[in-house]
Design an enzyme around this catalytic site. Structure first.
Site, PDB file in Angstrom:
ATOM      1  N   GLY A 345      11.998  -9.945 -12.800  1.00 25.41           N
ATOM      2  CA  GLY A 345      12.052 -10.475 -14.093  1.00 25.41           C
ATOM      3  C   GLY A 345      11.559  -9.721 -15.154  1.00 25.41           C
ATOM      4  O   GLY A 345      10.403 -10.314 -16.005  1.00 25.41           O
ATOM      5  N   ASP A 346      11.332  -8.581 -14.902  1.00 30.18           N
ATOM      6  CA  ASP A 346      10.444  -7.572 -15.812  1.00 30.18           C
ATOM      7  C   ASP A 346      11.230  -7.514 -17.284  1.00 30.18           C
ATOM      8  O   ASP A 346      12.333  -7.286 -17.269  1.00 30.18           O
ATOM      9  CB  ASP A 346      10.756  -6.121 -14.959  1.00 30.18           C
ATOM     10  CG  ASP A 346       9.692  -5.186 -15.682  1.00 30.18           C
ATOM     11  OD1 ASP A 346       9.197  -5.120 -17.032  1.00 30.18           O
ATOM     12  OD2 ASP A 346       9.038  -4.226 -14.810  1.00 30.18           O
TER      13      ASP A 346
END
Lengths: 399, 399
Positions: A345-346
């Protein structure tokens, strides 16, 4: 950051060190790794851009013992807002370093086996923090007796590597069994592996990227823009007595970083709740709880940070691998075993950058393992929850 | 935006309308849909927050013919920086509307079949553009004879819907065969379907989200922060003669939006090239080509935009579905057929928001189709390249 998993890990490590009587008890404060912040001084450094630094200082800390061959060293490189405090505590009961979950006796980066070093970078953001020592725009220019401000030379990630190499050499280190770091620390790890392949046996870039492309160049500029906009910035000349530093701009810059380095799962707890006593549906000046939290967190952070250092840091990141024609021209210099740890989820370095880095290394015939970090924190998973890759890190260091 | 595919589509549509002799020729300028910008005036509007607007005006445009039942209408709702110009040209040779690739004679939203309406929203950003008519903070407050500035009432996406409904009723529309829009337009489409289920037969949210959660609330605040930081903003009181509007802050806000709404593929052409004559590796004030492009693009955009309107627009977005307890409490009001079109590389409303919206609708038993838009532009795929979903749009309107 004190999760049940980490406590368990600490207890397991402890069991091998303490007499039997202690094993049945909860871990005592003695079980914690205590580290000391030291200062490394260097002279007559020439930056990669060709400027002369007559002298400089960076803080560092170590754990474990260097072997006679000088080749059991591990270097930990810090993230944008971080410093050398990656592991251990400065005193019992104080907060542990950001990667303490994976560094220490019996932990994946085992200080019983490795001599682990971590240093503050040049132009470290936390220039006003008592436990950070750095040379940057807030440092006194020996030629004038006043802070460098914007006269500090441009430095690059490669310059961070060069100063770390001077530090390691001063400690007798000959080779790095591992260089590892999250985010900006990943950029340093990659730069190390490409610049000094004879030194680097293993590299572990966490929540990093193999290239700072035009889109990322633009984002770094967005991060820093509020500082330049603040009238108190005065083209960097705000150190003189009676002048105010550009705290509004610095806070706003840090607010962007704070939000960008987190993900929506982190924000869930705030919901759409207004800040206390506020009514954003009726008053344009009123706000939501999450906005207030971000502002408060960023303001606190700004109090130990330096605005000009922020500008030099974004530039250093923009100059990642700038001495090579391309990412692959750089990577093909390396001869390391790699563990690439992107976060699913960067939002800062989206996960595909990590996949592309691993693919490029594989294409170049270098041994590479990859594991996606999962969780609500986005980019920050690679700082706060890296222990989820503990087994992969052990495997890297076993090989 | 004039791709071979679009020209072919236009030629095909044309073939059914012109005498045989014309068919063999390339399409003449007459083939282009020419539209006229008109103004709708309304009185005594009460905002959803309870404030009174004595009078207001919004621009709009139409194409096609309303049928006797008044139920072949389509409403197109615009994005954050957009206006009513979704289709057609104001004169031959001028630029077409942003969704002209899918709206027109024979196109997926066929103006031979539907009466298509698009209006400027309240507090439209382009308040200084001659072809935008809006009522917002830059409008004159009849009570004072001066611009409202920050005294303009807070308005929500639901308020945009209410004014659109007044406009549609004034045109004799009874029902919407479709309400569709990209980004902020998607929020309006969803809000329409939930607020007026009897009106909305079909809804097509493109590059949208079913909820503006805390993380998105925070991003909207990041977008607008540079305006509040600009000393020329003066708490919104910059309209008086002799005062400068906060152009630096407005430009910076638009620069964030410009970068955020694009993806790395778009930026590829810039590479890591410095701006002309600049050397960012040696001079801290120098910059990269992509930074210069973003600044130039944002400055040009800022010249037709209004800073206070930007603040009221971000708030309207923050208030999406604010009259319901939750996303699903809102969605369960709707009785539409849905086509959800997220973009795979969207950084503003990441693609999972679209997936979750479609899943929530399915869970609620509403008919929903979904197609991911692909391409280098990220969020903007839903504006510049929506024609890739042409067949799905035809299928929606056939059912």
């Amino acid at each position: 950051m004190t999760t049940p998993r980490r406590s368990l890990l600490a207890a397991t490590a402890l069991a091998t060190l303490l007499p039997l009587a202690a094993r049945a008890q909860t871990p005592s404060p003695l079980a914690e790794l205590i580290v000391e912040k030291k200062v490394f001084e260097f002279r007559d450094y020439r930056t990669r851009g060709g400027a002369a630094l007559a002298n400089g200082r960076v803080g560092y800390q170590t754990a474990g013992t260097l072997n006679a061959a000088g080749d059991n060293a591990v270097l930990i490189t810090h993230f944008f807002t971080g410093n050398s405090h990656a592991f251990g505590r400065y005193a019992a009961g104080e907060a542990p370093g950001y990667w303490d979950s994976i560094i220490g006796p019996g932990k994946p980066i085992d200080t019983d086996r490795f001599f682990v070093v971590s240093s503050d970078t040049l132009a470290n953001l936390n220039a006003r923090d008592a436990r950070t020592t750095t040379t940057g725009p807030a440092s006194v220019n020996p030629a004038t007796g006043r802070p460098y401000a914007m006269d500090f030379p441009v430095v690059s990630i490669r310059d961070f590597v060069e100063v770390q190499k001077l530090l390691l050499e001063s400690l007798g280190v000959k080779k790095l069994a591992l260089v590892a770091g999250p985010s900006m620390g990943a950029l340093q790890a990659i730069e190390w592996a490409c610049a000094y392949p004879d030194w680097v046996a293993r590299a572990m870039p966490v929540i990093g990227t193999g290239e700072v492309d035009a889109w990322l160049l633009g984002w770094l500029d967005v991060w820093e823009a509020p500082i330049r906009m603040d009238p108190n910035w005065r083209n960097g000349d705000y150190y003189a007595q009676g002048r105010q530093p550009p705290m509004a701009g610095l806070s706003e810059a840090l607010r962007i970083v704070t939000l960008h380095s987190r993900d929506r799962g982190w924000a869930r707890e705030f919901g759409r709740r207004p800040a206390e006593g506020q009514d954003p549906a009726r008053r344009i000046g009123d706000r939501f709880a999450v906005e207030q939290w971000l502002e408060d967190a960023a303001s606190a952070r700004a109090r130990v940070s330096d605005a000009n250092s922020f500008l030099f840091l974004t530039r250093a990141n923009q100059l990642f691998l700038n001495e090579y024609d391309s990412r692959d021209a750089a990577l093909k210099q390396a001869r390391a075993r790699w563990l690439v740890l992107p976060s699913a989820g960067d939002r800062v370095f989206p996960v595909e950058y990590g996949h592309e880095l691993a693919a490029a290394l594989r294409e170049l015939g270098q041994p590479v393992a990859m594991q996606e970090l999962k969780g609500d924190l986005g980019h920050l998973e690679g700082v706060a929850d890296v222990a989820q890759a503990g087994e992969a890190i052990r495997a890297l260091l076993a090989g």
